[in-house]
Motif scaffolding. Structure first.
Motif, PDB file in Angstrom:
ATOM      1  N   CYS A 354      41.891  34.912  34.456  1.00 15.57           N
ATOM      2  CA  CYS A 354      43.270  35.383  34.296  1.00 15.57           C
ATOM      3  C   CYS A 354      43.736  36.125  35.550  1.00 15.57           C
ATOM      4  O   CYS A 354      44.848  35.908  36.042  1.00 15.57           O
ATOM      5  CB  CYS A 354      43.365  36.281  33.067  1.00 15.57           C
ATOM      6  N   ASN A 358      46.574  34.790  38.503  1.00 12.97           N
ATOM      7  CA  ASN A 358      47.775  35.609  38.669  1.00 12.97           C
ATOM      8  C   ASN A 358      47.607  36.645  39.774  1.00 12.97           C
ATOM      9  O   ASN A 358      48.165  37.748  39.707  1.00 12.97           O
ATOM     10  CB  ASN A 358      48.114  36.298  37.349  1.00 12.97           C
ATOM     11  N   SER A 360      48.762  36.910  42.774  1.00 11.09           N
ATOM     12  CA  SER A 360      49.963  37.354  43.487  1.00 11.09           C
ATOM     13  C   SER A 360      50.740  38.388  42.688  1.00 11.09           C
ATOM     14  O   SER A 360      51.348  39.298  43.265  1.00 11.09           O
ATOM     15  CB  SER A 360      50.853  36.153  43.811  1.00 11.09           C
ATOM     16  N   LEU A 361      50.713  38.266  41.366  1.00  9.98           N
ATOM     17  CA  LEU A 361      51.416  39.234  40.514  1.00  9.98           C
ATOM     18  C   LEU A 361      50.650  40.548  40.400  1.00  9.98           C
ATOM     19  O   LEU A 361      51.254  41.610  40.217  1.00  9.98           O
ATOM     20  CB  LEU A 361      51.637  38.639  39.113  1.00  9.98           C
ATOM     21  N   LEU A 362      49.330  40.465  40.496  1.00 12.87           N
ATOM     22  CA  LEU A 362      48.474  41.628  40.259  1.00 12.87           C
ATOM     23  C   LEU A 362      47.936  42.247  41.545  1.00 12.87           C
ATOM     24  O   LEU A 362      47.069  43.122  41.480  1.00 12.87           O
ATOM     25  CB  LEU A 362      47.304  41.221  39.356  1.00 12.87           C
ATOM     26  N   LYS A 363      48.415  41.793  42.697  1.00 17.05           N
ATOM     27  CA  LYS A 363      47.796  42.204  43.960  1.00 17.05           C
ATOM     28  C   LYS A 363      47.797  43.714  44.174  1.00 17.05           C
ATOM     29  O   LYS A 363      46.889  44.261  44.818  1.00 17.05           O
ATOM     30  CB  LYS A 363      48.472  41.507  45.129  1.00 17.05           C
ATOM     31  N   ASN A 364      48.792  44.420  43.634  1.00 14.54           N
ATOM     32  CA  ASN A 364      48.835  45.871  43.809  1.00 14.54           C
ATOM     33  C   ASN A 364      47.869  46.614  42.890  1.00 14.54           C
ATOM     34  O   ASN A 364      47.590  47.801  43.115  1.00 14.54           O
ATOM     35  CB  ASN A 364      50.261  46.390  43.573  1.00 14.54           C
ATOM     36  N   GLN A 365      47.387  45.940  41.845  1.00 18.14           N
ATOM     37  CA  GLN A 365      46.479  46.590  40.899  1.00 18.14           C
ATOM     38  C   GLN A 365      45.018  46.193  41.106  1.00 18.14           C
ATOM     39  O   GLN A 365      44.114  46.833  40.573  1.00 18.14           O
ATOM     40  CB  GLN A 365      46.883  46.240  39.449  1.00 18.14           C
TER      41      GLN A 365
END
Length: 406
Positions: A354, A358, A360-365
């Motif tokens: 998962c 994803n 690119s969407l979660l790169k900051n986390q």
């Protein structure tokens, strides 16, 4: 933290091939040998190349090999014991082989070195290819295959297909059993203590469950079979043909059989009796003695003379092979890796996938994750980036092919 994909040039893929060897050890799939067709000629792939597929990252790498190299061959039988890949038999430009080689896959310095086993005791099988192997108690146990024998070597375990009378050489199919003990470096032919053995054959498949060695199908004389047999690897007693009620796979050769549970075998692909490449998959339950066809497999990805290996999460990894009938249209060799999920993935695997999908969407986390799990996350990000890259390249090729046609 940068979570993007690595450079696209890292997304290489092992060359297309059929009749190769493949094994899984640890987190890697190893591929060696086989052949391709170039301008209607069979070309054996380099004997000094070992291709590695890292299961977690989905990346291929090629390593050059050293040592006592086997000749470039197809139809060899590959098996892994304690981190060593063993190669026996096969066919090359000079004919059939009965040589045995091994390479340590767990090398510490990154050098893969072939070793030809010459200081063995006992008598190896006669030269042959398209045989099968069970691995049991650190033994390589070989069955069948197609090859040649001298007139003095003919016996009940051999069906003659053709003969060359100058020198009295005979070609045909085998159903003998030979074992090599990797601890004592000894060849021996076990005494079969009972039961009815399968007919001599080649291009069949085999698998081990517990102390039982199973054999399915293969080429017998001028036909192909869908019979299932079992040999007790402790008592050396054959079961005879196992009678199964209900639906069952059709006759075939050049297929694969993979153990996926303590009592289940996964059958895939092959070439049917009417020379049609197959893409069907079946599960055999040895407890209930029944076959069940899988209905969700893609019908447009037939394979024959491919390899199948069990992954770290119970997935079956099908690599290479041909999508054509090799007897009449030997051009459709494949390089793609088909992965069949035969059981639910672990919760950890699902979470990693998962995040990888994803990224690119979660790169900051992603940098907030525990340091212990971060390397696995990065490999999954690479895996899905590589997968997307290959899909894009495939779409580009298909689009260009359509343009060329029109």
């Amino acid at each position: 933290m940068a979570a993007g994909p690595p450079p696209s040039q890292q997304f290489c893929v092992a060359e297309e091939r059929s009749g190769h060897c493949a094994v899984v050890d640890g987190n890697f799939l190893y591929v060696w040998g086989g052949y391709v067709s170039i301008e209607e000629n069979e070309v054996y792939l380099p004997n000094d190349e070992l291709w590695l597929y890292e299961i977690d990252s989905g990346l291929w790498t090629m390593h050059l090999m050293e040592g006592e190299l086997p000749t470039s061959m197809s139809g060899s039988c590959g098996a892994c014991i304690n981190g060593k890949l063993y190669i026996f038999g096969g066919f090359d430009d000079k004919g059939y082989s009965n040589r045995l080689y091994y390479v340590n896959l767990r090398t510490r310095n990154g050098t893969y070195r072939w070793k030809k086993i010459t200081d063995f005791k006992g008598q190896p099988p006669t030269p042959r290819d398209k045989l099968s192997c069970w691995v049991y108690k650190d033994r390589l146990i070989y069955f069948g295959g197609y090859g040649c024998r001298k007139h003095s070597e003919l016996s009940d375990c051999f069906d003659v297909h053709d003969a060359f009378w100058e020198g009295q050489i005979f070609w045909g199919w085998h159903n003998d059993v030979h074992a090599f003990d990797t601890n004592t470096q000894t060849w021996f032919q076990p005494t079969i203590r009972g039961g009815v053995p399968p007919q001599p054959r080649a291009a069949h498949t085999c698998a081990v469950l517990g102390n039982k060695g199973y054999i399915f199908g293969g080429r017998v004389l001028q036909t192909r079979m869908n019979d299932l047999h079992c040999l007790n690897l402790d008592t050396w007693i054959w079961s005879g043909r196992i009678h199964i009620s209900g639906e069952k796979p059709k006759d075939r050769s050049w297929h694969t059989l993979t153990p996926i549970a303590d009592d289940k075998l996964f059958l895939f692909g092959g070439l049917s009796s009417d020379n049609v490449p197959l893409s069907d998959g079946w599960i055999h339950n040895v407890t209930t003695n029944g076959w069940k066809q899988l209905t969700h497999l893609p019908k447009s990805r037939p394979r024959l003379w491919h390899t199948a290996c069990l992954g770290t999460e119970g997935e079956v990894m099908i690599f290479g092979g041909s999508k054509d009938d090799l007897h009449f249209l030997d051009t459709g060799h494949c390089s793609d890796l088909l992965i069949f999920q035969t059981q639910p993935y672990s919760l950890l695997r699902l979470c990693l996938d998962c995040i990888g999908k994803n990224a690119s969407l979660l790169k900051n986390q992603i940098s907030w994750l525990p340091s212990k799990i971060l390397p696995q996350v990065l490999k999954k990000i690479t895996f899905w980036a590589a997968s997307n890259h290959r899909q894009e390249k495939k779409a580009e090729i298909e689009k260009q092919e359509q343009i060329n046609v029109t």
